[in-house]
Design a protein around this motif. Structure first.
Motif, PDB file in Angstrom:
ATOM      1  N   LYS A   1       0.811  -1.221   0.000  1.00  0.00           N
ATOM      2  CA  LYS A   1       0.000   0.000   0.000  1.00  0.00           C
ATOM      3  C   LYS A   1       0.841   1.267   0.000  1.00  0.00           C
ATOM      4  O   LYS A   1       0.404   2.315  -0.455  1.00  0.00           O
ATOM      5  N   ASN A   2       2.035   1.156   0.500  1.00  0.00           N
ATOM      6  CA  ASN A   2       2.900   2.337   0.515  1.00  0.00           C
ATOM      7  C   ASN A   2       3.355   2.727  -0.886  1.00  0.00           C
ATOM      8  O   ASN A   2       3.886   3.811  -1.101  1.00  0.00           O
ATOM      9  N   LEU A   3       3.164   1.806  -1.795  1.00  0.00           N
ATOM     10  CA  LEU A   3       3.578   2.090  -3.175  1.00  0.00           C
ATOM     11  C   LEU A   3       2.440   2.695  -3.997  1.00  0.00           C
ATOM     12  O   LEU A   3       2.591   2.943  -5.183  1.00  0.00           O
ATOM     13  N   VAL A   4       1.302   2.873  -3.361  1.00  0.00           N
ATOM     14  CA  VAL A   4       0.160   3.453  -4.076  1.00  0.00           C
ATOM     15  C   VAL A   4      -0.095   4.865  -3.552  1.00  0.00           C
ATOM     16  O   VAL A   4      -0.372   5.061  -2.371  1.00  0.00           O
ATOM     17  N   ILE A   5       0.019   5.836  -4.443  1.00  0.00           N
ATOM     18  CA  ILE A   5      -0.190   7.215  -4.013  1.00  0.00           C
ATOM     19  C   ILE A   5      -1.231   7.895  -4.900  1.00  0.00           C
ATOM     20  O   ILE A   5      -1.151   7.845  -6.124  1.00  0.00           O
TER      21      ILE A   5
ATOM     22  N   MET B   1       6.057  15.197  -6.830  1.00  0.00           N
ATOM     23  CA  MET B   1       6.442  15.081  -5.422  1.00  0.00           C
ATOM     24  C   MET B   1       6.312  13.659  -4.912  1.00  0.00           C
ATOM     25  O   MET B   1       7.176  13.152  -4.201  1.00  0.00           O
ATOM     26  N   ALA B   2       5.228  13.028  -5.311  1.00  0.00           N
ATOM     27  CA  ALA B   2       5.009  11.649  -4.871  1.00  0.00           C
ATOM     28  C   ALA B   2       6.160  10.759  -5.329  1.00  0.00           C
ATOM     29  O   ALA B   2       6.647   9.908  -4.586  1.00  0.00           O
ATOM     30  N   THR B   3       6.595  10.990  -6.563  1.00  0.00           N
ATOM     31  CA  THR B   3       7.673  10.173  -7.100  1.00  0.00           C
ATOM     32  C   THR B   3       8.966  10.402  -6.323  1.00  0.00           C
ATOM     33  O   THR B   3       9.712   9.460  -6.033  1.00  0.00           O
ATOM     34  N   LYS B   4       9.201  11.642  -5.993  1.00  0.00           N
ATOM     35  CA  LYS B   4      10.403  11.939  -5.210  1.00  0.00           C
ATOM     36  C   LYS B   4      10.401  11.146  -3.910  1.00  0.00           C
ATOM     37  O   LYS B   4      11.413  10.581  -3.504  1.00  0.00           O
ATOM     38  N   GLU B   5       9.230  11.122  -3.300  1.00  0.00           N
ATOM     39  CA  GLU B   5       9.137  10.363  -2.047  1.00  0.00           C
ATOM     40  C   GLU B   5       9.339   8.878  -2.276  1.00  0.00           C
ATOM     41  O   GLU B   5      10.102   8.223  -1.563  1.00  0.00           O
TER      42      GLU B   5
ATOM     43  N   GLU C   1      15.400  14.132 -12.391  1.00  0.00           N
ATOM     44  CA  GLU C   1      16.043  15.053 -11.463  1.00  0.00           C
ATOM     45  C   GLU C   1      16.855  14.311 -10.421  1.00  0.00           C
ATOM     46  O   GLU C   1      17.843  14.826  -9.899  1.00  0.00           O
ATOM     47  N   MET C   2      16.431  13.096 -10.112  1.00  0.00           N
ATOM     48  CA  MET C   2      17.167  12.325  -9.113  1.00  0.00           C
ATOM     49  C   MET C   2      18.307  11.543  -9.737  1.00  0.00           C
ATOM     50  O   MET C   2      18.967  10.733  -9.070  1.00  0.00           O
ATOM     51  N   GLY C   3      18.511  11.782 -11.002  1.00  0.00           N
ATOM     52  CA  GLY C   3      19.648  11.152 -11.658  1.00  0.00           C
ATOM     53  C   GLY C   3      19.457   9.685 -11.986  1.00  0.00           C
ATOM     54  O   GLY C   3      20.419   8.971 -12.269  1.00  0.00           O
ATOM     55  N   LEU C   4      18.229   9.235 -11.981  1.00  0.00           N
ATOM     56  CA  LEU C   4      17.965   7.842 -12.324  1.00  0.00           C
ATOM     57  C   LEU C   4      17.612   7.733 -13.805  1.00  0.00           C
ATOM     58  O   LEU C   4      17.129   8.681 -14.406  1.00  0.00           O
ATOM     59  N   LYS C   5      17.846   6.571 -14.350  1.00  0.00           N
ATOM     60  CA  LYS C   5      17.611   6.373 -15.774  1.00  0.00           C
ATOM     61  C   LYS C   5      16.315   5.614 -16.040  1.00  0.00           C
ATOM     62  O   LYS C   5      16.014   4.626 -15.384  1.00  0.00           O
ATOM     63  N   ILE C   6      15.594   6.095 -17.042  1.00  0.00           N
ATOM     64  CA  ILE C   6      14.408   5.404 -17.536  1.00  0.00           C
ATOM     65  C   ILE C   6      14.780   4.780 -18.868  1.00  0.00           C
ATOM     66  O   ILE C   6      15.341   5.481 -19.725  1.00  0.00           O
ATOM     67  N   PRO C   7      14.537   3.531 -19.120  1.00  0.00           N
ATOM     68  CA  PRO C   7      13.846   2.544 -18.291  1.00  0.00           C
ATOM     69  C   PRO C   7      14.801   1.677 -17.456  1.00  0.00           C
ATOM     70  O   PRO C   7      14.340   0.758 -16.813  1.00  0.00           O
ATOM     71  N   LYS C   8      16.081   1.992 -17.507  1.00  0.00           N
ATOM     72  CA  LYS C   8      17.044   1.081 -16.872  1.00  0.00           C
ATOM     73  C   LYS C   8      16.795   0.967 -15.366  1.00  0.00           C
ATOM     74  O   LYS C   8      16.560  -0.130 -14.837  1.00  0.00           O
TER      75      LYS C   8
ATOM     76  N   LYS D   1      13.852   3.483   1.358  1.00  0.00           N
ATOM     77  CA  LYS D   1      15.037   2.610   1.475  1.00  0.00           C
ATOM     78  C   LYS D   1      14.993   1.523   0.412  1.00  0.00           C
ATOM     79  O   LYS D   1      15.972   1.198  -0.236  1.00  0.00           O
ATOM     80  N   ASN D   2      13.789   0.965   0.269  1.00  0.00           N
ATOM     81  CA  ASN D   2      13.637  -0.115  -0.692  1.00  0.00           C
ATOM     82  C   ASN D   2      12.768   0.378  -1.828  1.00  0.00           C
ATOM     83  O   ASN D   2      11.618   0.027  -1.956  1.00  0.00           O
ATOM     84  N   ARG D   3      13.335   1.188  -2.662  1.00  0.00           N
ATOM     85  CA  ARG D   3      12.507   1.921  -3.618  1.00  0.00           C
ATOM     86  C   ARG D   3      11.980   1.048  -4.757  1.00  0.00           C
ATOM     87  O   ARG D   3      12.585   0.025  -5.106  1.00  0.00           O
TER      88      ARG D   3
END
Lengths: 342, 342
Positions: free
Chosen positions: B215-219, B230-234, B262-269, B239-241
């Motif tokens: 449920k924590n993964l549903v926003i 903002m939700a995505t940032k959170e 913005e968080m420096g992560l790659k899509i879709p990798k 810890k276990n994203r």
DNA sequence: TTGTAAGCGTTATCAT
DNA sequence: ATGATAACGCTTACAA
């Protein structure tokens, strides 16, 4: 559809005349306290709703505005939102008709709305519209009319429009300031003033900066993203290709961007790019696109306000023109540091 | 507004009765050839237009459809285009009213259109709408009504809607097939069926694939791009994203994308992303976004057709439901080659 | 074939 | 304070 309660029903039930009921309902001064209460109570109970049709017929007023627009793209939808807002506030309902950029549809829409006896028209013409008989017909019937965005210069009615000349100028000047030397133009439909004015601004600024205006660098793409894509491919295949593109709308700019990327060129390093409208999409693509903001929502509100002013006022406003100043939003697609210059 | 020519004017001028004029104009069989010609000629000359108001009052039919929609975003605008197309063809004019996602505005709109005596309603409810008295009022008056897109399950009227459950399923299954192990959901407004059904599809598929539903993964982000951001940032700070995000609309997906980048992560990798609606923007951003197509234009047309069928037909259609099947358009944002898997 | 009159739902102008 | 009546523009029995 079920039978609606009418004042007649109330009159009959209460064994009084319909005129008394009418008066009671409208809180006329000359009606007995008792009667008024009884009437209102029964009206409430029977869920009485006054029949607008009958009222309109009598008053020759429908409280309805006919809005004719060429499509529902982001800019127009935003303008409609603004118009709607103000109109609702003032007690008017808006009938939105899309012409789909078709002159024929625009005429049909006009005819229908005319028959529907709308209290007035707010119109932005289609890109096909070069004959204005339908507009003149509205005028000849002395029905209030306001033109907005895509206006017709030769017709003397109140107008709300962008300073497109200025828009064309600031976009072009910006590209020149960034050191671009050969700027191409993706223009819109040939007979649309918004397109031609932006083009004129482009030419004026080129001249001002002593850059040669080259007709081969100006391509009319309607508002079609695919055309822009193809036009850009051609432009960039020229022996002496342009180093920047000013597109008359963001959709055209997107088309150009796709072509540029596909040809392996870099924005803004190899090719500078500026769009128009400042749609949300402009800042979402990569690189995001410098664009000219036209304040669509505000323009919509101003249009409706002007319309209502015209409806209520008695002064002749046919020469009134509200001209909105555009503003350039500079983003990555045109920012060329000095070092980037070839 | 100038005085319109009426049949009375014609009758007076021709020294015949108004009923004869009426007959002649409508090509009734029982009218003299001479008279008919004379009447028609004069009508033409005076530019006679029948007064729709009078006709509507008489016939209790306005040839008008009240269309209430929550906003004019791309999907709705496209649907409106479809509705408009079919309605125009069938001789109806559409009165478009935006509720602006406000329950209050939706009620006001309903009330007004009811007063305007529209022949029927086509409605897609606002995200605030949890009370349906206004809808029930329409029903109780036996006025034709079709719900579309955002429908209300508990109300028994003809509906046109997407198979949102299926949409949620194919999007989620696709992400799982691509090897994503921990899929977050950016949902829409809590009380909107389209959002909840997509969510349900998501849960069902997780279960089917023995992935734990967290449920924590549903926003819930309404349909607000900034909330999604903002939700995505959170989500990505956990810890276990999650390693993938399914957004209930493309705008939400865009919000997510901005945050991810913005968080420096790659899509879709690093993070897989799937949106919903298949708006043009989905294929214009970088990387372009896998999205669920809902065939908005076709849905609009189907809605108007159903409405007109209901209007003309006499059979009870209150249980009729047209369910459109969604289709997944796979793009870069979710395509993870086997080698890309962490 | 044409005219008369009632009616659609309401307001407004007279009377009473 | 209340009622009768005409009018808005049109259609439609019913008469002639």
């Amino acid at each position: 559809m079920e039978k609606q309660t009418t004042i007649k029903d109330i009159a009959l039930a209460l064994r009084i005349s319909i005129s008394t009921v009418s008066r009671a309902l409208r809180d006329a001064p000359d009606v007995g306290e008792e009667t008024r209460k009884a009437v209102k109570a029964l009206a409430e109970e029977l869920d009485y709703q006054p029949n607008k049709l009958a009222l309109s017929l009598l008053k020759k007023q429908t409280n309805t505005i006919g809005l004719i627009i060429p499509n529902l793209d982001w800019v127009l939808a935003t303008m409609v939102k603004g118009i709607d807002e103000v109109a609702l506030e003032a007690g008017y309902t808006v009938m939105v008709c899309q012409s789909n950029e078709s002159f024929g549809r625009e005429m049909v829409n006009t005819k229908r709305l005319l028959e529907s006896l709308v209290d007035g028209f707010i119109i932005s013409v289609s890109s096909e519209t070069t004959i204005f008989e339908h507009i003149k017909k509205i005028q000849s019937k002395k029905i209030p009319l306001v033109l907005f965005d895509r206006v017709i210069d030769s017709i003397s009615v109140p107008k709300v429009r962008l300073d497109n000349l200025e828009g064309g100028k600031i976009a072009t000047q910006h590209l020149i300031d960034q050191g671009y030397k050969k700027i191409a133009l993706l223009a819109g439909p040939e007979n649309l003033n918004i397109s031609n004015e932006r083009k004129e601004g482009y030419f004026q600024v080129l001249k001002l900066n002593k850059q040669k205006a080259d007709k081969n660098l100006v391509i009319h793409c309607d508002f079609n993203q695919d055309y822009a894509y193809m036009a850009t491919k051609e432009l960039l295949s020229m022996k002496n290709r342009p180093d920047a593109i000013f597109a008359i709308s963001d959709r055209l700019a997107i088309g150009a961007m796709l072509a540029i990327k596909e040809m392996g060129l870099k924005i803004p390093k190899d090719i500078g790019l500026v769009g128009f409208n400042n749609e949300p999409i402009a800042k979402l693509v990569t690189p995001n696109i410098t664009s000219v903001e036209m304040f669509a929502f505000e323009m919509g509100k101003a249009t409706a306000k002007l319309f209502i002013e015209m409806l209520h006022g008695d002064t002749d406003m046919s020469e009134k023109e509200i001209i909105v100043k555009p503003k350039l939003f500079i983003r990555e697609s045109s920012k060329r540091g000095v070092n980037d210059k070839p």
